[in-house]
Write a protein that holds these residues in place. Structure first.
Motif, PDB file in Angstrom:
ATOM      1  N   PRO A   1       0.646  -1.297   0.011  1.00 37.95           N
ATOM      2  CA  PRO A   1      -0.133  -0.072  -0.086  1.00 37.95           C
ATOM      3  C   PRO A   1       0.561   1.271  -0.032  1.00 37.95           C
ATOM      4  O   PRO A   1       1.934   1.248   0.496  1.00 37.95           O
ATOM      5  CB  PRO A   1      -0.696  -0.050   1.163  1.00 37.95           C
ATOM      6  N   ALA A   2       0.361   2.279  -0.725  1.00 36.43           N
ATOM      7  CA  ALA A   2       0.865   3.696  -0.680  1.00 36.43           C
ATOM      8  C   ALA A   2       1.083   4.121   0.726  1.00 36.43           C
ATOM      9  O   ALA A   2       2.119   4.973   1.036  1.00 36.43           O
ATOM     10  CB  ALA A   2       0.417   4.605  -1.806  1.00 36.43           C
ATOM     11  N   LYS A   3       0.113   3.930   1.564  1.00 31.32           N
ATOM     12  CA  LYS A   3       0.076   4.620   2.763  1.00 31.32           C
ATOM     13  C   LYS A   3      -0.614   3.454   3.701  1.00 31.32           C
ATOM     14  O   LYS A   3      -1.512   2.648   3.231  1.00 31.32           O
ATOM     15  CB  LYS A   3      -0.763   5.865   2.941  1.00 31.32           C
ATOM     16  N   ILE A   4      -0.098   3.403   4.942  1.00 35.21           N
ATOM     17  CA  ILE A   4      -0.505   2.343   6.052  1.00 35.21           C
ATOM     18  C   ILE A   4      -1.908   2.591   6.310  1.00 35.21           C
ATOM     19  O   ILE A   4      -2.710   1.386   6.359  1.00 35.21           O
ATOM     20  CB  ILE A   4       0.397   2.384   7.132  1.00 35.21           C
ATOM     21  N   GLU A   5      -2.732   3.856   6.076  1.00 32.52           N
ATOM     22  CA  GLU A   5      -3.915   3.974   6.509  1.00 32.52           C
ATOM     23  C   GLU A   5      -4.807   3.221   5.331  1.00 32.52           C
ATOM     24  O   GLU A   5      -5.918   3.074   5.518  1.00 32.52           O
ATOM     25  CB  GLU A   5      -4.225   5.494   6.367  1.00 32.52           C
ATOM     26  N   LEU A   6      -4.408   2.804   4.275  1.00 30.79           N
ATOM     27  CA  LEU A   6      -4.968   2.350   2.986  1.00 30.79           C
ATOM     28  C   LEU A   6      -4.858   0.703   2.938  1.00 30.79           C
ATOM     29  O   LEU A   6      -5.373   0.003   2.188  1.00 30.79           O
ATOM     30  CB  LEU A   6      -4.580   2.881   1.657  1.00 30.79           C
ATOM     31  N   ALA A   7      -3.992   0.121   3.951  1.00 32.79           N
ATOM     32  CA  ALA A   7      -3.709  -1.167   3.776  1.00 32.79           C
ATOM     33  C   ALA A   7      -4.778  -1.840   4.282  1.00 32.79           C
ATOM     34  O   ALA A   7      -4.946  -3.250   3.720  1.00 32.79           O
ATOM     35  CB  ALA A   7      -2.566  -1.376   5.017  1.00 32.79           C
ATOM     36  N   TYR A   8      -5.938  -1.670   5.113  1.00 31.67           N
ATOM     37  CA  TYR A   8      -6.838  -2.416   5.262  1.00 31.67           C
ATOM     38  C   TYR A   8      -7.687  -2.788   3.899  1.00 31.67           C
ATOM     39  O   TYR A   8      -8.542  -3.822   4.197  1.00 31.67           O
ATOM     40  CB  TYR A   8      -8.070  -1.733   6.151  1.00 31.67           C
ATOM     41  N   GLN A   9      -7.548  -2.173   2.953  1.00 26.63           N
ATOM     42  CA  GLN A   9      -8.366  -2.556   1.735  1.00 26.63           C
ATOM     43  C   GLN A   9      -7.606  -3.672   0.925  1.00 26.63           C
ATOM     44  O   GLN A   9      -8.306  -4.348   0.021  1.00 26.63           O
ATOM     45  CB  GLN A   9      -8.281  -1.462   0.755  1.00 26.63           C
ATOM     46  N   ALA A  10      -6.303  -4.250   1.365  1.00 28.62           N
ATOM     47  CA  ALA A  10      -5.582  -5.010   0.805  1.00 28.62           C
ATOM     48  C   ALA A  10      -6.364  -6.621   0.851  1.00 28.62           C
ATOM     49  O   ALA A  10      -7.069  -6.914   1.863  1.00 28.62           O
ATOM     50  CB  ALA A  10      -4.272  -5.074   1.143  1.00 28.62           C
ATOM     51  N   ALA A  11      -6.242  -7.221  -0.407  1.00 29.96           N
ATOM     52  CA  ALA A  11      -6.719  -8.773  -0.366  1.00 29.96           C
ATOM     53  C   ALA A  11      -5.647  -9.545  -1.026  1.00 29.96           C
ATOM     54  O   ALA A  11      -5.818 -10.816  -0.951  1.00 29.96           O
ATOM     55  CB  ALA A  11      -8.058  -8.674  -0.944  1.00 29.96           C
ATOM     56  N   ASP A  12      -4.567  -9.007  -1.598  1.00 30.98           N
ATOM     57  CA  ASP A  12      -3.607  -9.861  -2.288  1.00 30.98           C
ATOM     58  C   ASP A  12      -2.298  -9.848  -1.317  1.00 30.98           C
ATOM     59  O   ASP A  12      -2.087  -8.966  -0.655  1.00 30.98           O
ATOM     60  CB  ASP A  12      -3.283  -9.515  -3.753  1.00 30.98           C
ATOM     61  N   PHE A  13      -1.471 -10.818  -1.863  1.00 32.13           N
ATOM     62  CA  PHE A  13      -0.139 -10.820  -0.954  1.00 32.13           C
ATOM     63  C   PHE A  13       0.450  -9.571  -0.625  1.00 32.13           C
ATOM     64  O   PHE A  13       0.779  -9.427   0.609  1.00 32.13           O
ATOM     65  CB  PHE A  13       0.653 -12.017  -1.446  1.00 32.13           C
ATOM     66  N   ALA A  14       0.995  -9.056  -1.546  1.00 35.22           N
ATOM     67  CA  ALA A  14       1.986  -7.868  -1.286  1.00 35.22           C
ATOM     68  C   ALA A  14       1.323  -6.771  -0.225  1.00 35.22           C
ATOM     69  O   ALA A  14       1.843  -5.781  -0.121  1.00 35.22           O
ATOM     70  CB  ALA A  14       2.732  -7.293  -2.620  1.00 35.22           C
ATOM     71  N   GLY A  15       0.183  -6.666  -0.430  1.00 33.02           N
ATOM     72  CA  GLY A  15      -0.823  -5.720   0.240  1.00 33.02           C
ATOM     73  C   GLY A  15      -0.531  -5.910   1.620  1.00 33.02           C
ATOM     74  O   GLY A  15      -0.783  -4.813   2.617  1.00 33.02           O
ATOM     75  N   SER A  16      -0.014  -7.219   2.100  1.00 28.92           N
ATOM     76  CA  SER A  16       0.172  -7.468   3.689  1.00 28.92           C
ATOM     77  C   SER A  16       1.729  -6.736   3.922  1.00 28.92           C
ATOM     78  O   SER A  16       1.828  -6.786   5.304  1.00 28.92           O
ATOM     79  CB  SER A  16       0.177  -9.090   3.855  1.00 28.92           C
ATOM     80  N   LEU A  17       2.323  -6.247   2.935  1.00 30.62           N
ATOM     81  CA  LEU A  17       3.534  -5.627   3.673  1.00 30.62           C
ATOM     82  C   LEU A  17       3.180  -4.207   3.622  1.00 30.62           C
ATOM     83  O   LEU A  17       3.355  -3.279   2.959  1.00 30.62           O
ATOM     84  CB  LEU A  17       4.641  -5.702   2.207  1.00 30.62           C
ATOM     85  N   VAL A  18       2.704  -3.958   4.811  1.00 26.67           N
ATOM     86  CA  VAL A  18       1.721  -2.720   5.149  1.00 26.67           C
ATOM     87  C   VAL A  18       2.859  -1.458   5.414  1.00 26.67           C
ATOM     88  O   VAL A  18       2.682  -0.399   5.283  1.00 26.67           O
ATOM     89  CB  VAL A  18       1.008  -2.927   6.587  1.00 26.67           C
ATOM     90  N   LYS A  19       4.193  -1.615   5.684  1.00 30.60           N
ATOM     91  CA  LYS A  19       5.334  -0.773   5.872  1.00 30.60           C
ATOM     92  C   LYS A  19       6.449  -1.231   5.565  1.00 30.60           C
ATOM     93  O   LYS A  19       6.822  -2.162   5.953  1.00 30.60           O
ATOM     94  CB  LYS A  19       5.158   0.029   7.167  1.00 30.60           C
ATOM     95  N   ILE A  20       7.218  -0.619   4.541  1.00 29.72           N
ATOM     96  CA  ILE A  20       8.534  -0.867   4.307  1.00 29.72           C
ATOM     97  C   ILE A  20       9.419   0.380   4.652  1.00 29.72           C
ATOM     98  O   ILE A  20       9.233   1.281   4.388  1.00 29.72           O
ATOM     99  CB  ILE A  20       8.781  -1.112   2.713  1.00 29.72           C
ATOM    100  N   SER A  21      10.411   0.012   5.374  1.00 31.01           N
ATOM    101  CA  SER A  21      11.593   0.991   6.013  1.00 31.01           C
ATOM    102  C   SER A  21      12.811   0.543   5.321  1.00 31.01           C
ATOM    103  O   SER A  21      13.280  -0.496   5.599  1.00 31.01           O
ATOM    104  CB  SER A  21      11.402   1.294   7.355  1.00 31.01           C
ATOM    105  N   PRO A  22      13.742   1.591   4.944  1.00 29.67           N
ATOM    106  CA  PRO A  22      13.329   3.355   4.803  1.00 29.67           C
ATOM    107  C   PRO A  22      12.269   3.107   3.418  1.00 29.67           C
ATOM    108  O   PRO A  22      12.161   1.974   2.562  1.00 29.67           O
ATOM    109  CB  PRO A  22      14.480   3.891   4.424  1.00 29.67           C
ATOM    110  N   ALA A  23      11.512   4.191   3.225  1.00 29.48           N
ATOM    111  CA  ALA A  23      10.626   4.207   2.273  1.00 29.48           C
ATOM    112  C   ALA A  23      11.308   4.672   1.231  1.00 29.48           C
ATOM    113  O   ALA A  23      12.376   5.510   1.077  1.00 29.48           O
ATOM    114  CB  ALA A  23       9.546   5.412   2.699  1.00 29.48           C
TER     115      ALA A  23
END
Length: 220
Positions: A104-126
Motif C-alpha cells: 500500500p502507498a500509505k499504511i492507512e490504506l492497507a486495510y483494503q488489501a486482499a492480495d499478498f503484497a498488500g500485507s507488506l503494510v510498511k517498508i522502511s526506509p521508504a
C-alpha cells in the motif's frame, strides 16, 4: 494538685517514616492507573529474519532475502538498470486464485488489501513514488501476476535505484495477516487484512516485523 491519669493530651506525636521505595511504588501505580492500567501497553510484533516462515492466513510466506540486482543494457544506447528486490516464497493456502498485489502507498490504506503484497503494510526506509513498487511472480518462461491455490511461487517486489543511489543496509517490513469474513454490507465472504478501528478509519494489525539485510553484490 494531682495530674490526671494518662498524661497530657497535648503531647506531639512522632512522625511515621515511610520507606522511599514504597513512595516510588505508590507513584508508579498512580501514574499507571492514570494512563489506563497495567495491561494497556501495546505488544511489540514478533521479529523475524531471512529464512523465516510466517502463517498469514491466506498465505504461508518465507522471507528469502533482500538484494540489489543489475539489469544490463541490451545496446550501447541504453543504460544498465539497478533494482532493490524483496524476495519471498509464497504459498496460496486458500481455495481461490489471488493476485500478487502491491504494498500500500500509505499504511492507512492497507486495510483494503486482499492480495499478498498488500500485507507488506510498511517498508522502511521508504522509497520515492517513482521508484515503484513493481510486484510479480517469477514463473517458468517469464512473469505472472497470479498466485494459484496450493502452489508455492517466488514473488519479487522491486524498487528502482537511481544512478548513484546507494541501497540501504537493511530493509524492515511490518507484515499483516489475512482473515476470511463476511462483508457487513453485501454479506459476501471474502479475504481481508486483519485491521482495527483507529479514529475514523482502520489500521492493520502487525503480525510480524521482518528485518532483511540487503545483499548488495555488484552495485556499480
Amino acid at each position: 494538685m494531682t495530674e490526671p491519669s494518662g498524661g497530657s493530651t497535648d503531647k506531639p506525636r512522632r512522625p511515621v517514616a515511610v520507606p522511599a521505595i514504597a513512595l516510588v511504588a505508590i507513584t508508579v501505580v498512580g501514574i499507571t492507573a492514570l494512563l489506563g492500567g497495567l495491561n494497556e501497553a501495546p505488544e511489540e510484533p514478533e521479529t523475524l529474519g531471512p529464512g523465516a516462515v510466517l502463517d498469514q492466513g491466506r498465505y504461508t510466506t518465507k522471507f528469502v532475502e533482500s538484494r540489489v540486482t543489475v539489469e544490463r543494457a541490451d545496446s550501447d544506447f541504453a543504460e544498465d538498470k539497478r533494482f532493490l528486490e524483496l524476495v519471498f516464497d509464497v504459498t496460496n493456502t486458500s481455495d481461490e486464485t489471488s493476485g500478487v498485489g502491491n504494498p500500500p502507498a500509505k499504511i492507512e490504506l492497507a486495510y483494503q488489501a486482499a492480495d499478498f503484497a498488500g500485507s507488506l503494510v510498511k517498508i522502511s526506509p521508504a522509497f520515492p513514488e517513482d521508484a515503484g513498487p513493481f510486484s510479480f511472480v517469477r514463473v517458468k518462461g517469464g512473469e505472472s501476476r497470479q498466485l494459484h491455490p496450493g502452489v508455492t511461487r517466488q514473488v519479487i517486489v522491486r524498487y528502482t535505484l537511481k544512478e548513484g543511489q546507494q541501497p540501504p543496509d537493511k530493509i524492515t517490513l511490518d507484515v499483516g495477516a489475512f482473515e476470511y469474513s463476511e462483508d457487513p454490507v453485501a454479506a459476501v465472504p471474502h479475504w481481508g487484512l486483519e485491521s482495527k478501528e483507529a479514529g475514523k478509519g482502520f489500521l492493520p494489525e502487525i503480525k510480524a516485523r521482518v528485518v532483511l539485510p540487503v545483499k548488495k553484490g555488484d552495485t556499480t
